[in-house]
Design an enzyme around this catalytic site. Structure first.
Site, PDB file in Angstrom:
ATOM      1  CG  ASP A  49      -2.182  -0.789   1.035  1.00 46.78           C
ATOM      2  OD1 ASP A  49      -2.233  -1.572   0.066  1.00 46.78           O
ATOM      3  OD2 ASP A  49      -3.114  -0.649   1.850  1.00 46.78           O
ATOM      4  CG  ASN A  93      -7.381  -3.674  -2.925  1.00 46.67           C
ATOM      5  OD1 ASN A  93      -8.226  -2.782  -3.083  1.00 46.67           O
ATOM      6  ND2 ASN A  93      -7.665  -4.806  -2.310  1.00 46.67           N
ATOM      7  CG  ASP A 313      -8.525  -1.668   9.368  1.00 43.92           C
ATOM      8  OD1 ASP A 313      -9.585  -1.763   8.721  1.00 43.92           O
ATOM      9  OD2 ASP A 313      -7.590  -0.921   9.036  1.00 43.92           O
ATOM     10  CD  GLU A 341      -8.152  -4.474   2.434  1.00 46.63           C
ATOM     11  OE1 GLU A 341      -9.326  -4.210   2.783  1.00 46.63           O
ATOM     12  OE2 GLU A 341      -7.169  -3.853   2.867  1.00 46.63           O
ATOM     13  CG  HIS A 385      -4.034  -6.924   4.542  1.00 46.67           C
ATOM     14  ND1 HIS A 385      -3.606  -5.882   5.312  1.00 46.67           N
ATOM     15  CD2 HIS A 385      -5.266  -6.529   4.071  1.00 46.67           C
ATOM     16  CE1 HIS A 385      -4.498  -4.902   5.298  1.00 46.67           C
ATOM     17  NE2 HIS A 385      -5.513  -5.273   4.537  1.00 46.67           N
ATOM     18  NE  ARG A 386      -6.637  -4.433   8.221  1.00 43.29           N
ATOM     19  CZ  ARG A 386      -5.475  -3.926   8.649  1.00 43.29           C
ATOM     20  NH1 ARG A 386      -4.765  -4.578   9.550  1.00 43.29           N
ATOM     21  NH2 ARG A 386      -5.008  -2.780   8.195  1.00 43.29           N
ATOM     22  CE  LYS A 410      -5.017  -3.412   0.560  1.00 47.72           C
ATOM     23  NZ  LYS A 410      -5.319  -2.358   1.503  1.00 47.72           N
TER      24      LYS A 410
HETATM   25  O1  LIG Z   1      -8.219   6.259   6.609  1.00 50.63           O
HETATM   26  C1  LIG Z   1      -7.594   5.211   6.798  1.00 50.63           C
HETATM   27  O2  LIG Z   1      -6.351   5.198   6.900  1.00 50.63           O
HETATM   28  C2  LIG Z   1      -8.335   3.947   6.915  1.00 50.63           C
HETATM   29  C3  LIG Z   1      -9.685   3.959   7.173  1.00 50.63           C
HETATM   30  C4  LIG Z   1     -10.490   2.729   7.380  1.00 50.63           C
HETATM   31  O3  LIG Z   1     -11.353   2.580   6.276  1.00 50.63           O
HETATM   32  P1  LIG Z   1     -12.919   3.019   6.294  1.00 50.63           P
HETATM   33  O4  LIG Z   1     -13.023   4.442   6.595  1.00 50.63           O
HETATM   34  O5  LIG Z   1     -13.338   2.691   4.892  1.00 50.63           O
HETATM   35  O6  LIG Z   1     -13.601   2.176   7.336  1.00 50.63           O
HETATM   36  C5  LIG Z   1      -9.608   1.482   7.504  1.00 50.63           C
HETATM   37  O7  LIG Z   1     -10.357   0.326   7.300  1.00 50.63           O
HETATM   38  C6  LIG Z   1      -8.445   1.488   6.551  1.00 50.63           C
HETATM   39  O8  LIG Z   1      -7.632   0.351   6.728  1.00 50.63           O
HETATM   40  C7  LIG Z   1      -7.569   2.693   6.769  1.00 50.63           C
HETATM   41  C1  LIG Z   2      -9.485  -1.686   4.672  1.00 51.06           C
HETATM   42  C2  LIG Z   2      -8.169  -1.702   4.580  1.00 51.06           C
HETATM   43  O1  LIG Z   2      -7.426  -1.086   3.622  1.00 51.06           O
HETATM   44  P1  LIG Z   2      -7.714   0.099   2.578  1.00 51.06           P
HETATM   45  O2  LIG Z   2      -6.800   1.208   3.028  1.00 51.06           O
HETATM   46  O3  LIG Z   2      -7.336  -0.451   1.263  1.00 51.06           O
HETATM   47  O4  LIG Z   2      -9.151   0.485   2.681  1.00 51.06           O
HETATM   48  C3  LIG Z   2      -7.358  -2.470   5.569  1.00 51.06           C
HETATM   49  O5  LIG Z   2      -6.127  -2.273   5.586  1.00 51.06           O
HETATM   50  O6  LIG Z   2      -7.913  -3.268   6.329  1.00 51.06           O
END
Ligand SMILES: O=C(O)C1=C[C@@H](OP(=O)(O)O)[C@@H](O)[C@H](O)C1
Ligand SMILES: C=C(OP(=O)(O)O)C(=O)O
Length: 424
Positions: A49, A93, A313, A341, A385-386, A410
């Site tokens: 990422d 992704n 998460d 994901e 990944h999770r 990821k």
């Molecule tokens: O802003 C961020 O860094 C994130 C917000 C969350 O997503 P959502 O806002 O879609 O729940 C989380 O799941 C993602 O891993 C990271």
């Molecule tokens: C939802 C996740 O990632 P993303 O930043 O791609 O939304 C995650 O890392 O669990």
């Protein structure tokens, strides 16, 4: 690697220096690129990422260099919008990169394409696109799918009032906030519905402040960003350790063991750092220090009924820990797990059942009743990944096989190696 079979372990013990937070790494890379001055970012995560975000900055010709071993990035900011021109950005992704880049690039001038992998092409982005269109930005879908790839004919952001649905992803609000100081005039963002994953928006506003920009948050219903404002790069910035990555070790320790993670502590800006507190509510012994979190098992964990919207998460880690608790665990307010994901409510329910649990799956909740004995089976990970990292915790109950374990790249490419150093 096609699969990894993890032998049954009796406990997990030791200390971990956490890799940098994905969320903070990607926010600070973008902020640094928009900011004025030279900056060194420390403890930057090296994972898919973040690698895609860094490469996007390179593609845009932003002067930056990286030392992966030392976990540092040196960058000379643009002191305003990202470079003008015609560019295609491929962000795999990485939700954090796709969403924030899609809004930030609107402040520049040029023709930009933002794309991702097959799953990203299924992940909705309509709420963000609608909100940008309300600010008169020329942004459209390559395939009319409400998903990337996006075509952006960027010509700056004038400012004004927009509104965005808050219930699908907080990343849309983060994206609008990060881009707004680059507008010619104040931007007001009204939230329709209840905002999900609020601590991630707090993180965004906190980091914007560190880079010299003020935002007003009116009860998560209206955000006002006075514009134009300039981001100013501090000389250096240290990325906190990733609280989501910490949860796999802390969750395992709550079942049987003793783990101390360094890099994230009681003043963390990551809402997911509250996960250890959840382990505490279930019965583990928990200590939050200045720069560490420590969890010890206390013999028995009890099931819990909990709203995990603020820890979206690490809710997945909780679902697997629930397999070792006495009684039922109910995880609520998690509707947006389905657009991540993989369709995470379904994926978690399916794999917990495979391991012997009885699970009720709803549109925004999971009810988990653990089995008497966890079954030795092969866990599907759905390129999530999770799923790989959380389900490895089942090895405290049985030998378990994780399919496609390296999908953890990821956010945490070394996860299985680090875990190996802690197993007893
Ligand atoms: O802003 C961020 O860094 C994130 C917000 C969350 O997503 P959502 O806002 O879609 O729940 C989380 O799941 C993602 O891993 C990271
Ligand atoms: C939802 C996740 O990632 P993303 O930043 O791609 O939304 C995650 O890392 O669990």
């Amino acid at each position: 690697m096609e699969k990894i079979t993890l032998p049954k372990i009796s406990s997990i013990q030791g200390t971990v220096k956490l890799p940098g937070s994905k969320s903070i790494s990607n926010r600070s890379l973008l902020l640094a690129a928009l900011g004025e001055g030279q900056i060194t970012l420390e403890n930057v995560l090296s994972s898919n990422d973040v690698d895609r975000m860094f490469e996007a900055l390179q593609t845009l010709n932003i002067p930056c260099s990286r030392n992966v071993e030392e976990r540092t990035v040196e960058l000379q900011g643009c002191a305003g919008p990202l470079p003008n021109g015609d560019f295609n950005l491929y962000l795999e992704n990485a939700g954090t990169a796709v969403r924030s880049m899609s809004a930030a690039i609107c402040a520049s001038k040029g023709n930009y394409v933002i794309d991702g992998n097959a799953r990203m092409r299924e992940r909705p982005i309509k709420d963000l696109v609608d909100a940008l269109q309300k600010l008169n930005i020329d942004i459209s879908y390559e395939f009319n799918t409400d998903c990337p790839p996006l075509n952006i004919k960027a010509n700056g952001i004038k400012g004004g009032v927009t509104s965005v649905n808050g219930s699908v992803s907080s990343q849309y609000i983060t994206a609008l906030l990060l881009a707004s100081p680059l507008a010619e005039d104040t931007v007001t963002i009204n939230i329709d519905g209840e905002l999900t994953s609020k601590p991630y928006v707090d993180m965004t506003i906190g980091l914007m402040k560190k880079f010299g920009v003020d935002v007003t948050n009116d009860n998560y219903q209206t955000f006002t960003v006075p514009a134009p404002q300039k981001y100013i790069n501090p000389c250096n910035f240290i990325v906190e350790g990733d609280a989501g990555s910490a949860s796999y070790f802390l969750g395992a320790a709550a079942i049987n063991g003793h783990v101390k993670v360094y890099g994230c502590g009681k003043d963390s800006i990551q809402g997911e750092s509250g996960f250890a507190g959840v382990m505490g509510q279930m019965g583990a012994e928990v200590t939050y220090g200045d720069n560490f979190i420590e969890v010890k098992s206390n013999g028995t964990l009890n099931g819990i009924d909990i709203d995990m919207n603020t820890m979206t998460d690490t809710g997945m880690t909780l679902a697997v820990v629930a397999m070792f608790a006495k009684g039922t665990t109910t995880i609520r307010n998690i509707a947006n797990w389905q657009v991540k994901e993989t369709e995470r409510i379904t994926a978690v329910a399916t794999e917990l059942k495979r391991a012997g649990a009885s699970v009720e799956e709803g549109p925004d909740y999971l009810v988990i009743n653990p089995p008497e004995k966890i079954l030795n089976c092969e866990i599907e990970t759905y390129d999530d990944h999770r799923m790989a990292m959380a389900f490895a915790i089942l090895s405290l109950g049985t030998e378990i096989t994780i399919l496609d374990p390296l999908c953890c790249k990821k956010t945490f490419p070394d996860y299985f190696t680090v875990r190996e150093g802690l197993v007893k």
